[in-house]
Motif scaffolding. Structure first.
Motif, PDB file in Angstrom:
ATOM      1  N   GLN A  49       2.103  -9.640   5.425  1.00 19.17           N
ATOM      2  CA  GLN A  49       0.959  -9.611   4.515  1.00 19.17           C
ATOM      3  C   GLN A  49      -0.365  -9.945   5.196  1.00 19.17           C
ATOM      4  N   ASP A  50      -0.332 -10.554   6.360  1.00 20.31           N
ATOM      5  CA  ASP A  50      -1.568 -10.932   7.050  1.00 20.31           C
ATOM      6  C   ASP A  50      -2.130  -9.842   7.957  1.00 20.31           C
ATOM      7  N   LEU A  51      -1.452  -8.726   8.040  1.00 18.86           N
ATOM      8  CA  LEU A  51      -1.953  -7.647   8.886  1.00 18.86           C
ATOM      9  C   LEU A  51      -3.189  -7.009   8.260  1.00 18.86           C
ATOM     10  N   ASN A  65       3.602  -2.543   0.708  1.00 15.94           N
ATOM     11  CA  ASN A  65       4.937  -3.113   0.841  1.00 15.94           C
ATOM     12  C   ASN A  65       5.144  -4.011   2.048  1.00 15.94           C
ATOM     13  N   SER A  66       4.149  -4.142   2.913  1.00 16.12           N
ATOM     14  CA  SER A  66       4.329  -4.923   4.137  1.00 16.12           C
ATOM     15  C   SER A  66       4.590  -6.398   3.853  1.00 16.12           C
ATOM     16  N   ILE A 116       6.632   6.777   5.259  1.00 15.67           N
ATOM     17  CA  ILE A 116       5.742   5.620   5.224  1.00 15.67           C
ATOM     18  C   ILE A 116       4.316   6.123   5.388  1.00 15.67           C
ATOM     19  N   THR A 117       3.511   5.895   4.382  1.00 10.88           N
ATOM     20  CA  THR A 117       2.088   6.221   4.437  1.00 10.88           C
ATOM     21  C   THR A 117       1.319   4.929   4.688  1.00 10.88           C
ATOM     22  N   PHE A 118       0.049   5.050   5.010  1.00 12.93           N
ATOM     23  CA  PHE A 118      -0.766   3.847   5.158  1.00 12.93           C
ATOM     24  C   PHE A 118      -0.735   3.030   3.875  1.00 12.93           C
ATOM     25  N   MET A 131       8.583   2.713   2.603  1.00 15.89           N
ATOM     26  CA  MET A 131       8.177   4.097   2.368  1.00 15.89           C
ATOM     27  C   MET A 131       7.586   4.328   0.977  1.00 15.89           C
ATOM     28  N   ASN A 132       6.839   5.391   0.897  1.00 20.31           N
ATOM     29  CA  ASN A 132       6.345   5.902  -0.380  1.00 20.31           C
ATOM     30  C   ASN A 132       7.519   6.633  -1.011  1.00 20.31           C
ATOM     31  N   LYS A 133       7.975   6.146  -2.146  1.00 17.82           N
ATOM     32  CA  LYS A 133       9.189   6.692  -2.778  1.00 17.82           C
ATOM     33  C   LYS A 133       9.041   8.161  -3.160  1.00 17.82           C
TER      34      LYS A 133
END
Length: 119
Positions: free
Chosen positions: A58-60, A51-52, A43-45, A36-38
């Motif tokens: 990380q490969d998305l 953070n993914s 959770i924003t894009f 999430m965006n603290k």
């Protein structure tokens, strides 16, 4: 041209078996906190993209990340709150959904076995 496919192993059923229902929900909440965006508490894009990698994603591609947001965004605000995130995680786990449906049916049968009502 062939596109690379990300291999995904569904660990949620194993986690549910090892942790139990409460433990699984707790871990999903921890995952939400990581993504999430603290400042906004959702959770924003941008927070998902940033953070993914913490969750091995990380490969998305951007399209994949947007698809995740759109898939789980029930209220249409373009972000995922904690409930939307948890529901999305369950929906993305067919085996967990099967286990849930079985347990729900079993619980309903046990809870209502002595009830006498017409359907």
């Amino acid at each position: 041209m062939e596109t690379a496919r990300l291999k995904f192993y569904d660990f949620l059923p194993l986690m549910a078996e090892k942790l139990g229902g409460d433990g699984l929900i707790n871990e999903m909440c921890n995952g939400f906190q990581l993504l999430m965006n603290k400042d906004k508490g959702v959770i924003t894009f941008e927070s998902l993209k940033k953070n993914s990698a913490l969750m091995g994603l990380q490969d998305l591609k951007d399209d994949d990340l947007w698809s995740m947001i759109k898939e789980g965004d029930f209220d249409g605000d373009g972000v995922l709150n904690q409930m939307e995130f948890c529901v999305l995680m369950f929906r993305l786990s067919p085996k967990l959904m099967d286990q849930f449906n079985f347990l729900l049916e079993e619980a309903l049968q046990n809870d209502f076995k002595d009830c006498d009502f017409a359907l």
